[in-house]
Design an enzyme around this catalytic site. Structure first.
Site, PDB file in Angstrom:
ATOM      1  N   HIS A  41       0.735  -1.210  -0.004  1.00 23.73           N
ATOM      2  CA  HIS A  41      -0.140   0.168  -0.093  1.00 23.73           C
ATOM      3  C   HIS A  41       0.861   1.416   0.046  1.00 23.73           C
ATOM      4  O   HIS A  41       1.510   1.454   1.010  1.00 23.73           O
ATOM      5  CB  HIS A  41      -0.872  -0.062   1.260  1.00 23.73           C
ATOM      6  CG  HIS A  41      -2.081   0.880   1.179  1.00 23.73           C
ATOM      7  ND1 HIS A  41      -2.955   0.967   2.424  1.00 23.73           N
ATOM      8  CD2 HIS A  41      -2.312   2.037   0.530  1.00 23.73           C
ATOM      9  CE1 HIS A  41      -3.785   2.059   2.147  1.00 23.73           C
ATOM     10  NE2 HIS A  41      -3.465   2.765   0.873  1.00 23.73           N
TER      11      HIS A  41
ATOM     12  N   HIS B 185       3.715   0.869   2.979  1.00 21.98           N
ATOM     13  CA  HIS B 185       3.492   0.079   4.131  1.00 21.98           C
ATOM     14  C   HIS B 185       2.753  -1.395   3.219  1.00 21.98           C
ATOM     15  O   HIS B 185       2.387  -1.356   2.530  1.00 21.98           O
ATOM     16  CB  HIS B 185       2.748   0.244   5.417  1.00 21.98           C
ATOM     17  CG  HIS B 185       1.581   0.488   4.958  1.00 21.98           C
ATOM     18  ND1 HIS B 185       1.031   2.069   4.705  1.00 21.98           N
ATOM     19  CD2 HIS B 185       0.233  -0.118   5.011  1.00 21.98           C
ATOM     20  CE1 HIS B 185      -0.159   1.964   4.529  1.00 21.98           C
ATOM     21  NE2 HIS B 185      -0.679   0.602   4.656  1.00 21.98           N
TER      22      HIS B 185
ATOM     23  N   LYS C 173      17.398 -38.604 -12.058  1.00 21.26           N
ATOM     24  CA  LYS C 173      17.096 -38.577 -10.507  1.00 21.26           C
ATOM     25  C   LYS C 173      17.739 -37.418  -9.929  1.00 21.26           C
ATOM     26  O   LYS C 173      18.855 -36.922  -9.955  1.00 21.26           O
ATOM     27  CB  LYS C 173      18.044 -40.151 -10.084  1.00 21.26           C
ATOM     28  CG  LYS C 173      17.909 -39.835  -8.619  1.00 21.26           C
ATOM     29  CD  LYS C 173      18.645 -41.174  -8.027  1.00 21.26           C
ATOM     30  CE  LYS C 173      18.605 -41.342  -6.361  1.00 21.26           C
ATOM     31  NZ  LYS C 173      18.957 -40.036  -5.743  1.00 21.26           N
TER      32      LYS C 173
HETATM   33 MN    MN Z   1      -2.793   0.140   4.454  1.00 24.33          MN
END
Ligand code: MN
Length: 300
Positions: free
Chosen positions: A44, A50, A258
């Site tokens: 955001h 954050h 393998k």
């Molecule tokens: Mn937020």
């Protein structure tokens, strides 16, 4: 349960109070639907960048704003400020919240997946310690959220988000996952790209549907010819490779490379999943995340 709906609404009153739904593209609380055990991390780019961590519990999203974002590095403690509960439809929310509105700025879905609490998460929330596993695309393994004492006069509720030691943890000094992964899990865009475009991609709804449908389809065992119900053996000895001078050929043979590593078999007995070595040793604890993922398949 009768009391569930009113309680759920009550936890979303603060969410509704903070927003003007005629101005923000964010979902209204009424758009709510079920999504047991889901989590989202949204990046955001508000006034301050954050990452919002949201864990679904009892029909709402318990939310924390993680200032510097989640870190896989052992010993890194990231401040996570508890924020108001969000509606479940917020799991898919990506968009530009207009400047001047609450949380104005671009928001992308940075990671999505399931979370599995250890113990009762309602008790954990109350006591101020949540231990849980994340099974996302970028964040995995065991995590802790621990409530800390707010500074004098501080009105917010501070918690710390920490990675626990497991196969997904990184040693100190390793690169940060938030530097490595900067795009949306849904649209492949960065916050800057979303902000510059001004709106969502034309196919955003389809992308959500595709992301949601990414679950594994199980075969219908009852339709396998000749299948009969029986007791689950305690251990099925696996076929092991044996050395020979010349590789066999013919239509009945296929060859595979393998890979190096551990060969493990998963013993699924209802909700009880065990990971056993080829000799039948129980290694479930060493690969708990794999055992959890097998359990999440919901095999009969
Ligand atoms: Mn937020």
């Amino acid at each position: 349960m009768k009391s569930k709906t009113p309680r759920k609404r009550k936890t979303l009153t603060e969410y509704a109070r903070k927003r003007d739904f005629s101005r923000t593209p964010e979902p209204k609380p009424e758009d709510d639907g079920g999504a047991a055990g889901q989590f989202v991390v949204q990046k955001h780019a508000a006034r301050r960048l954050h990452y919002d961590l949201r864990l679904e519990l009892d029909g709402t999203l318990k939310s924390w704003a993680v200032t510097r974002g989640p870190s896989l590095t052992l010993g890194e403690k990231r401040l996570a400020v508890r924020t108001e509960d969000h509606p479940v439809s917020y799991l898919e929310f990506e968009g530009n919240i207009p400047k001047g509105e609450y949380g104005g700025g671009s928001m992308i879905v940075w990671d999505r997946g399931r979370w599995v609490p250890e113990g009762d998460p309602r008790v954990g929330l109350e006591k101020g310690h949540l231990a849980f596993r994340l099974d996302g695309t970028r964040l995995r393994g065991l995590w802790h959220l621990v409530r800390i004492r707010p500074k004098p006069g501080e009105k917010t509720q501070p918690w710390l988000l920490m990675k626990a030691e497991d196969a997904f943890a990184r040693p100190p000094g390793a690169p940060e996952i938030v530097d490595e992964e900067t795009t949306s899990y849904l649209s492949g865009r960065t916050n800057q790209e979303l902000a510059a475009e001004g709106g969502l991609r034309a196919d955003h709804k389809t992308r959500i549907t595709i992301a949601k449908a990414k679950r594994i389809l199980l075969p219908d065992i009852s339709r396998v010819r000749g299948a009969r119900k029986g007791l689950l053996p305690v251990f099925v000895e696996p076929s092991l490779a044996s050395p020979c001078d010349k590789p066999p050929s013919g239509p009945k043979w296929i060859h595979e490379i393998k890979q190096d590593g551990y060969r493990i078999q998963a013993r699924v007995d209802g909700r009880n999943v065990k990971l056993l070595t080829r000799k039948g040793l129980d290694w479930t604890e060493r690969f708990q995340a794999i055992a959890d993922a097998v359990r999440a398949l919901g095999l009969p």
